[in-house]
Design a protein around this motif. Structure first.
Motif, PDB file in Angstrom:
ATOM      1  N   GLN A 128       0.850  -1.187   0.000  1.00 45.77           N
ATOM      2  CA  GLN A 128       0.000   0.000   0.000  1.00 45.77           C
ATOM      3  C   GLN A 128       0.887   1.237   0.000  1.00 45.77           C
ATOM      4  O   GLN A 128       1.878   1.297   0.725  1.00 45.77           O
ATOM      5  CB  GLN A 128      -0.880  -0.011   1.246  1.00 45.77           C
ATOM      6  N   ARG A 129       0.521   2.224  -0.808  1.00 50.74           N
ATOM      7  CA  ARG A 129       1.238   3.496  -0.888  1.00 50.74           C
ATOM      8  C   ARG A 129       0.434   4.534  -0.112  1.00 50.74           C
ATOM      9  O   ARG A 129      -0.754   4.706  -0.342  1.00 50.74           O
ATOM     10  CB  ARG A 129       1.378   3.931  -2.339  1.00 50.74           C
ATOM     11  N   LEU A 130       1.089   5.232   0.810  1.00 45.92           N
ATOM     12  CA  LEU A 130       0.464   6.301   1.574  1.00 45.92           C
ATOM     13  C   LEU A 130       1.253   7.578   1.320  1.00 45.92           C
ATOM     14  O   LEU A 130       2.475   7.584   1.475  1.00 45.92           O
ATOM     15  CB  LEU A 130       0.477   5.977   3.072  1.00 45.92           C
ATOM     16  N   GLU A 131       0.573   8.652   0.920  1.00 46.81           N
ATOM     17  CA  GLU A 131       1.256   9.913   0.663  1.00 46.81           C
ATOM     18  C   GLU A 131       0.848  10.942   1.700  1.00 46.81           C
ATOM     19  O   GLU A 131      -0.334  11.103   1.990  1.00 46.81           O
ATOM     20  CB  GLU A 131       0.945  10.417  -0.744  1.00 46.81           C
ATOM     21  N   THR A 132       1.841  11.612   2.277  1.00 45.32           N
ATOM     22  CA  THR A 132       1.590  12.684   3.228  1.00 45.32           C
ATOM     23  C   THR A 132       2.336  13.919   2.756  1.00 45.32           C
ATOM     24  O   THR A 132       3.413  13.821   2.160  1.00 45.32           O
ATOM     25  CB  THR A 132       2.063  12.312   4.646  1.00 45.32           C
ATOM     26  N   VAL A 133       1.750  15.089   3.020  1.00 45.17           N
ATOM     27  CA  VAL A 133       2.365  16.345   2.616  1.00 45.17           C
ATOM     28  C   VAL A 133       3.053  16.946   3.825  1.00 45.17           C
ATOM     29  O   VAL A 133       2.469  17.065   4.902  1.00 45.17           O
ATOM     30  CB  VAL A 133       1.308  17.309   2.043  1.00 45.17           C
ATOM     31  N   ASP A 134       4.330  17.309   3.645  1.00 45.12           N
ATOM     32  CA  ASP A 134       5.121  17.948   4.689  1.00 45.12           C
ATOM     33  C   ASP A 134       5.630  19.267   4.111  1.00 45.12           C
ATOM     34  O   ASP A 134       6.676  19.294   3.458  1.00 45.12           O
ATOM     35  CB  ASP A 134       6.276  17.037   5.118  1.00 45.12           C
ATOM     36  N   GLY A 135       4.866  20.322   4.318  1.00 45.51           N
ATOM     37  CA  GLY A 135       5.212  21.597   3.702  1.00 45.51           C
ATOM     38  C   GLY A 135       4.987  21.505   2.207  1.00 45.51           C
ATOM     39  O   GLY A 135       3.887  21.215   1.754  1.00 45.51           O
ATOM     40  N   LYS A 136       6.044  21.724   1.447  1.00 46.12           N
ATOM     41  CA  LYS A 136       5.946  21.628  -0.015  1.00 46.12           C
ATOM     42  C   LYS A 136       6.295  20.243  -0.533  1.00 46.12           C
ATOM     43  O   LYS A 136       6.152  19.958  -1.711  1.00 46.12           O
ATOM     44  CB  LYS A 136       6.874  22.657  -0.667  1.00 46.12           C
ATOM     45  N   ARG A 137       6.767  19.372   0.367  1.00 44.39           N
ATOM     46  CA  ARG A 137       7.192  18.020  -0.032  1.00 44.39           C
ATOM     47  C   ARG A 137       6.067  17.017   0.160  1.00 44.39           C
ATOM     48  O   ARG A 137       5.322  17.073   1.136  1.00 44.39           O
ATOM     49  CB  ARG A 137       8.373  17.557   0.822  1.00 44.39           C
ATOM     50  N   THR A 138       5.984  16.078  -0.754  1.00 44.66           N
ATOM     51  CA  THR A 138       5.080  14.940  -0.601  1.00 44.66           C
ATOM     52  C   THR A 138       5.940  13.730  -0.276  1.00 44.66           C
ATOM     53  O   THR A 138       6.858  13.398  -1.029  1.00 44.66           O
ATOM     54  CB  THR A 138       4.276  14.687  -1.887  1.00 44.66           C
ATOM     55  N   ILE A 139       5.656  13.104   0.852  1.00 40.14           N
ATOM     56  CA  ILE A 139       6.415  11.930   1.283  1.00 40.14           C
ATOM     57  C   ILE A 139       5.569  10.700   1.005  1.00 40.14           C
ATOM     58  O   ILE A 139       4.423  10.615   1.432  1.00 40.14           O
ATOM     59  CB  ILE A 139       6.783  12.027   2.774  1.00 40.14           C
ATOM     60  N   THR A 140       6.149   9.756   0.274  1.00 39.10           N
ATOM     61  CA  THR A 140       5.454   8.517  -0.067  1.00 39.10           C
ATOM     62  C   THR A 140       5.989   7.398   0.811  1.00 39.10           C
ATOM     63  O   THR A 140       7.182   7.132   0.837  1.00 39.10           O
ATOM     64  CB  THR A 140       5.663   8.173  -1.551  1.00 39.10           C
ATOM     65  N   ILE A 141       5.079   6.760   1.525  1.00 38.36           N
ATOM     66  CA  ILE A 141       5.408   5.663   2.437  1.00 38.36           C
ATOM     67  C   ILE A 141       4.749   4.396   1.908  1.00 38.36           C
ATOM     68  O   ILE A 141       3.620   4.419   1.422  1.00 38.36           O
ATOM     69  CB  ILE A 141       4.882   5.954   3.863  1.00 38.36           C
ATOM     70  N   PHE A 142       5.461   3.278   2.009  1.00 36.60           N
ATOM     71  CA  PHE A 142       4.917   1.989   1.586  1.00 36.60           C
ATOM     72  C   PHE A 142       4.774   1.069   2.780  1.00 36.60           C
ATOM     73  O   PHE A 142       5.614   1.066   3.682  1.00 36.60           O
ATOM     74  CB  PHE A 142       5.835   1.336   0.540  1.00 36.60           C
ATOM     75  N   LYS A 143       3.681   0.290   2.772  1.00 34.41           N
ATOM     76  CA  LYS A 143       3.413  -0.720   3.805  1.00 34.41           C
ATOM     77  C   LYS A 143       2.979  -1.998   3.115  1.00 34.41           C
ATOM     78  O   LYS A 143       2.334  -1.960   2.073  1.00 34.41           O
ATOM     79  CB  LYS A 143       2.266  -0.272   4.723  1.00 34.41           C
ATOM     80  N   VAL A 144       3.310  -3.144   3.705  1.00 29.66           N
ATOM     81  CA  VAL A 144       2.836  -4.415   3.161  1.00 29.66           C
ATOM     82  C   VAL A 144       1.390  -4.626   3.633  1.00 29.66           C
ATOM     83  O   VAL A 144       1.025  -4.232   4.732  1.00 29.66           O
ATOM     84  CB  VAL A 144       3.759  -5.589   3.583  1.00 29.66           C
ATOM     85  N   THR A 145       0.570  -5.229   2.783  1.00 31.49           N
ATOM     86  CA  THR A 145      -0.821  -5.524   3.133  1.00 31.49           C
ATOM     87  C   THR A 145      -0.933  -6.973   3.612  1.00 31.49           C
ATOM     88  O   THR A 145      -0.004  -7.765   3.459  1.00 31.49           O
ATOM     89  CB  THR A 145      -1.739  -5.332   1.906  1.00 31.49           C
ATOM     90  N   ASN A 146      -2.081  -7.308   4.170  1.00 31.55           N
ATOM     91  CA  ASN A 146      -2.326  -8.707   4.562  1.00 31.55           C
ATOM     92  C   ASN A 146      -2.245  -9.624   3.348  1.00 31.55           C
ATOM     93  O   ASN A 146      -1.726 -10.729   3.433  1.00 31.55           O
ATOM     94  CB  ASN A 146      -3.689  -8.847   5.240  1.00 31.55           C
ATOM     95  N   LYS A 147      -2.755  -9.165   2.212  1.00 34.54           N
ATOM     96  CA  LYS A 147      -2.688  -9.952   0.975  1.00 34.54           C
ATOM     97  C   LYS A 147      -1.229 -10.216   0.596  1.00 34.54           C
ATOM     98  O   LYS A 147      -0.876 -11.322   0.197  1.00 34.54           O
ATOM     99  CB  LYS A 147      -3.409  -9.203  -0.147  1.00 34.54           C
ATOM    100  N   GLY A 148      -0.379  -9.218   0.753  1.00 32.78           N
ATOM    101  CA  GLY A 148       1.034  -9.375   0.449  1.00 32.78           C
ATOM    102  C   GLY A 148       1.717 -10.365   1.378  1.00 32.78           C
ATOM    103  O   GLY A 148       2.531 -11.185   0.955  1.00 32.78           O
ATOM    104  N   MET A 149       1.392 -10.302   2.671  1.00 42.02           N
ATOM    105  CA  MET A 149       1.980 -11.237   3.631  1.00 42.02           C
ATOM    106  C   MET A 149       1.509 -12.661   3.356  1.00 42.02           C
ATOM    107  O   MET A 149       2.295 -13.602   3.407  1.00 42.02           O
ATOM    108  CB  MET A 149       1.636 -10.827   5.070  1.00 42.02           C
ATOM    109  N   ASN A 150       0.226 -12.831   3.061  1.00 38.56           N
ATOM    110  CA  ASN A 150      -0.297 -14.158   2.731  1.00 38.56           C
ATOM    111  C   ASN A 150       0.370 -14.709   1.481  1.00 38.56           C
ATOM    112  O   ASN A 150       0.727 -15.889   1.428  1.00 38.56           O
ATOM    113  CB  ASN A 150      -1.817 -14.116   2.546  1.00 38.56           C
ATOM    114  N   PHE A 151       0.549 -13.871   0.469  1.00 38.76           N
ATOM    115  CA  PHE A 151       1.227 -14.274  -0.766  1.00 38.76           C
ATOM    116  C   PHE A 151       2.650 -14.737  -0.465  1.00 38.76           C
ATOM    117  O   PHE A 151       3.109 -15.760  -0.981  1.00 38.76           O
ATOM    118  CB  PHE A 151       1.227 -13.113  -1.762  1.00 38.76           C
TER     119      PHE A 151
END
Length: 110
Positions: A57-80
């Motif tokens: 899963q991709r999560l984007e957060t805005v920090d001032g003028k920067r967009t920070i993209t964070i990735f997390k594994v999903t349950n589907k990914g762990m099961n796979f």
């Protein structure tokens, strides 16, 4: 050949990404690629495919003028990873060293 230049099958790259994310919880793209020993330009498509198939899963957060993209594994990914990738690596370990019972099976059927 240096370890950093060693070829790694796509399936093992996918497993490394999923396991790295599960170990750290969440990572930005740069940290994820660094920990996995990947090149952002060459391997970004793999990350995009994992997101499209809902393995990560991709999560984007805005920090001032920067967009920070964070990735997390999903349950589907762990099961796979547990149901497909781990058994695959048992049959076809990295480096081509397979266990003896698999070799005997191949010799018997060949």
């Amino acid at each position: 050949m240096a370890d950093s230049k060693k070829y790694r099958d796509r399936i093992y790259i996918i497993k490394d990404i999923i396991l790295t994310l599960s170990e750290y919880g969440q990572l930005n793209q740069t940290a994820l690629f660094s920990f996995c020993g990947l090149n952002i330009t060459k391997h970004k498509q793999i990350l995009d495919n994992l997101e499209q198939t809902e393995m990560i899963q991709r999560l984007e957060t805005v920090d001032g003028k920067r967009t920070i993209t964070i990735f997390k594994v999903t349950n589907k990914g762990m099961n796979f990873c547990h149901e497909i990738l781990e058994p695959y690596e048992k049959l076809f370990p990295r480096g081509g060293k397979s266990n003896s019972s698999f070799n005997l099976g191949c010799i018997f059927f060949v």
